[in-house]
Design a protein around this motif. Sequence first.
Motif, PDB file in Angstrom:
ATOM      1  N   ARG A  45       0.831  -1.204   0.000  1.00 28.56           N
ATOM      2  CA  ARG A  45       0.000   0.000   0.000  1.00 28.56           C
ATOM      3  C   ARG A  45       0.869   1.258   0.000  1.00 28.56           C
ATOM      4  O   ARG A  45       0.491   2.268  -0.554  1.00 28.56           O
ATOM      5  N   ARG A  46       2.032   1.178   0.641  1.00 25.54           N
ATOM      6  CA  ARG A  46       2.901   2.356   0.769  1.00 25.54           C
ATOM      7  C   ARG A  46       3.718   2.557  -0.504  1.00 25.54           C
ATOM      8  O   ARG A  46       4.333   1.626  -1.023  1.00 25.54           O
ATOM      9  N   PRO A  47       3.749   3.786  -1.013  1.00 31.32           N
ATOM     10  CA  PRO A  47       4.535   4.070  -2.223  1.00 31.32           C
ATOM     11  C   PRO A  47       6.025   3.784  -2.059  1.00 31.32           C
ATOM     12  O   PRO A  47       6.684   3.361  -2.998  1.00 31.32           O
ATOM     13  N   VAL A  48       6.577   3.981  -0.861  1.00 37.87           N
ATOM     14  CA  VAL A  48       7.998   3.725  -0.657  1.00 37.87           C
ATOM     15  C   VAL A  48       8.313   2.236  -0.817  1.00 37.87           C
ATOM     16  O   VAL A  48       9.350   1.874  -1.374  1.00 37.87           O
ATOM     17  N   ALA A  49       7.419   1.376  -0.371  1.00 37.84           N
ATOM     18  CA  ALA A  49       7.633  -0.066  -0.521  1.00 37.84           C
ATOM     19  C   ALA A  49       7.521  -0.476  -1.993  1.00 37.84           C
ATOM     20  O   ALA A  49       8.318  -1.286  -2.482  1.00 37.84           O
ATOM     21  N   GLN A  50       6.540   0.090  -2.702  1.00 38.12           N
ATOM     22  CA  GLN A  50       6.395  -0.205  -4.128  1.00 38.12           C
ATOM     23  C   GLN A  50       7.621   0.264  -4.906  1.00 38.12           C
ATOM     24  O   GLN A  50       8.115  -0.438  -5.784  1.00 38.12           O
ATOM     25  N   THR A  51       8.127   1.443  -4.562  1.00 35.94           N
ATOM     26  CA  THR A  51       9.301   1.976  -5.246  1.00 35.94           C
ATOM     27  C   THR A  51      10.544   1.155  -4.951  1.00 35.94           C
ATOM     28  O   THR A  51      11.342   0.880  -5.853  1.00 35.94           O
ATOM     29  N   MET A  52      10.717   0.726  -3.713  1.00 34.03           N
ATOM     30  CA  MET A  52      11.879  -0.094  -3.356  1.00 34.03           C
ATOM     31  C   MET A  52      11.828  -1.434  -4.088  1.00 34.03           C
ATOM     32  O   MET A  52      12.858  -1.907  -4.585  1.00 34.03           O
ATOM     33  N   LEU A  53      10.656  -2.026  -4.200  1.00 34.01           N
ATOM     34  CA  LEU A  53      10.523  -3.285  -4.927  1.00 34.01           C
ATOM     35  C   LEU A  53      10.811  -3.075  -6.413  1.00 34.01           C
ATOM     36  O   LEU A  53      11.534  -3.864  -7.027  1.00 34.01           O
ATOM     37  N   ALA A  54      10.281  -2.010  -6.988  1.00 34.88           N
ATOM     38  CA  ALA A  54      10.534  -1.717  -8.404  1.00 34.88           C
ATOM     39  C   ALA A  54      12.019  -1.461  -8.652  1.00 34.88           C
ATOM     40  O   ALA A  54      12.571  -1.918  -9.656  1.00 34.88           O
TER      41      ALA A  54
END
Length: 102
Positions: A45-54
């Motif tokens: 849900r958190r953009p920082v987690a999505q960005t780190m995964l990407a």
Amino acid sequence: MSLLWGIRFVLALIREIISAIIDVCYRCVSGDIDPYIAKVPTTFRRPVAQTMLANSITYTPGTVSIDIVKEEDKGVILVGTISPRPKEAIIPLEHHVQRWLE
């Protein structure tokens, strides 16, 4: 506890990068290249987690994150790969990012 998962993430990322380098070298020599764009759903849900995964996807050779899009309630990462792969092979570090940042 979060710092411990961050360290585990970095070590796992280094392992995945080395493994991907070997895989890409083999595919380049053998000619087993079939470019593919995969839609990889995430539960973050958190953009920082999505960005780190990407970013971790882009760091590993043979894959590149194209975009993070929102479909329904979940984020979807569009990933260009050197060959068609299952979700687990594209994002093996999802568990580490989830424990670290979610």
